[in-house]
Design an enzyme around this catalytic site. Structure first.
Site, short mmCIF file in Angstrom:
data_model
loop_
_atom_site.label_atom_id
_atom_site.label_comp_id
_atom_site.label_asym_id
_atom_site.label_seq_id
_atom_site.Cartn_x
_atom_site.Cartn_y
_atom_site.Cartn_z
CB SER A 32 21.27 55.70 -28.60
OG SER A 32 20.67 54.57 -27.69
CE LYS A 82 16.89 54.33 -18.48
NZ LYS A 82 16.27 53.10 -19.06
CG ASN A 103 13.44 56.38 -21.96
OD1 ASN A 103 12.30 56.93 -22.01
ND2 ASN A 103 13.90 55.78 -23.19
CG ASP A 122 13.14 52.84 -21.00
OD1 ASP A 122 13.87 52.75 -22.10
OD2 ASP A 122 13.77 53.25 -20.16
N GLY A 146 15.07 42.51 -10.81
CA GLY A 146 15.56 43.72 -10.52
C GLY A 146 14.53 44.82 -9.81
NE ARG A 171 22.16 40.26 -6.38
CZ ARG A 171 21.94 40.33 -7.84
NH1 ARG A 171 21.35 41.34 -8.36
NH2 ARG A 171 22.39 39.29 -8.54
CE1 TYR A 244 23.23 47.45 -26.99
CE2 TYR A 244 21.73 47.92 -25.46
CZ TYR A 244 22.40 48.37 -26.21
OH TYR A 244 23.00 49.59 -26.35
N GLY A 265 17.82 42.75 -25.51
CA GLY A 265 17.54 44.17 -25.05
C GLY A 265 17.67 45.14 -26.13
#
Length: 304
Positions: A32, A82, A103, A122, A146, A171, A244, A265
């Site tokens: 960033s 976040k 974000n 995002d 996720g 999960r 990424y 990403g």
């Protein structure tokens, strides 16, 4: 513990009148600063931008410091903050409120007290990255890997791209239950599925978004090798892996080996950062195509 700033500026660097930063923990890998600094230089926006390691324990004190300093313009917010930041700002935009995650924080210090507003860029980042990767029509089937805050943003992005249903592999079905509620709000049919069905499930999708941290999908990548391609299948399904670094991830490499298209990403990071720069710079923002170009150049991303 004092938050640690990671900066490329040398000791002779001229001080800026305004400040901005990306905060998270860990944060040293963040690209960033390169993106924002390139945009600020282009726009002549007199603002520094650093990467600051802030732990969850230090977050309230850090935000208090931002409120009291008088020269902050904005924050880019990454993991693990976040969700926690939602309770530390004064207000959130409607999108950030619906998603329950942000974000981006803009700081208005023009009054007697600084006002912090939470945004979610995002969603724009995911939409831009997927369009760049070739998703130009509504996905017939979409999968998210996720169940955290980026998964929530992914649901909103897929809805904007025209999806009507999304399968989310997680999960813990219990912890991911809010995504079903969010789906109802967005008008999406969300199906939560156990993680052990993820490999077969994602191979039947037009679009897959992995929201897992680096290494989180490595075991899944190994499971793709021997699975047959479904009979009804998009000619080139697209995978966006929000991780990424390193790139390609094992999941992306396995996907590409099966003739799928992969989107790093970094593309999401670039497109969401353009929106952050727009918010931080205000009336100084101009020529978004040129802003996008210099940001891509700054991190070695392909020209567009």
């Amino acid at each position: 513990m004092t938050p640690t700033a990671h900066s490329a500026a040398g000791p002779a660097a001229r001080p800026h009148s305004l400040r901005a930063a990306v905060i998270g923990s860990p944060i040293g890998h963040s690209r960033s600063p390169a993106l924002h600094r390139a945009a600020y230089d282009l726009l002549g926006f007199d603002c520094s931008y650093e990467a600051v390691d802030v732990t969850p324990e230090d977050l309230p004190a850090f935000v208090a410091g931002v409120r009291g300093s008088g020269n902050w313009r904005g924050l880019s917010v990454t993991m693990p903050h976040k969700t926690a930041m939602v309770d530390l700002v004064d207000s959130v935009t409607s999108l950030a409120g619906v998603l329950g995650v942000l974000n981006t924080v803009t700081v208005d210090a023009s009054g007697p007290e600084a006002v912090l507003t939470g945004h979610n860029t995002d969603v724009a980042g995911i939409v831009g990255a997927l369009r760049h990767g070739g998703v130009l029509e509504a996905p017939r089937s979409a999968v998210i890997l996720g169940g955290g805050g980026t998964a929530a943003a992914s649901l909103a992005a897929l809805q904007l791209l025209g999806a009507t249903g999304v399968t989310v592999f997680v999960r813990s079905l219990g912890r991911a239950a809010p995504l079903s509620v969010l789906g109802d709000t967005l008008g999406l049919q969300v199906q939560l599925r156990e993680w052990n069905g993820a490999a077969a499930g994602l191979l039947a999708a037009d679009v897959v978004i992995s929201t897992l941290p680096p290494g989180g999908a490595d075991a899944l990548a190994g499971s793709l090798v021997d699975l047959p391609v479904p009979r009804e299948h998009h000619p080139q399904p697209v995978l966006l892996d929000v991780a990424y670094d390193p790139w390609p991830s094992p999941l992306a490499a396995a996907w590409e080996a099966r003739d799928g298209a992969i989107v790093p990403g970094l593309e999401m990071l670039i497109y969401q950062a353009v929106e952050q720069v727009r918010l931080f710079t205000g009336s100084d923002f101009r020529d978004p195509a040129l802003v996008l170009k210099v940001m891509c150049d700054a991190v070695g991303a392909p020209a567009r």
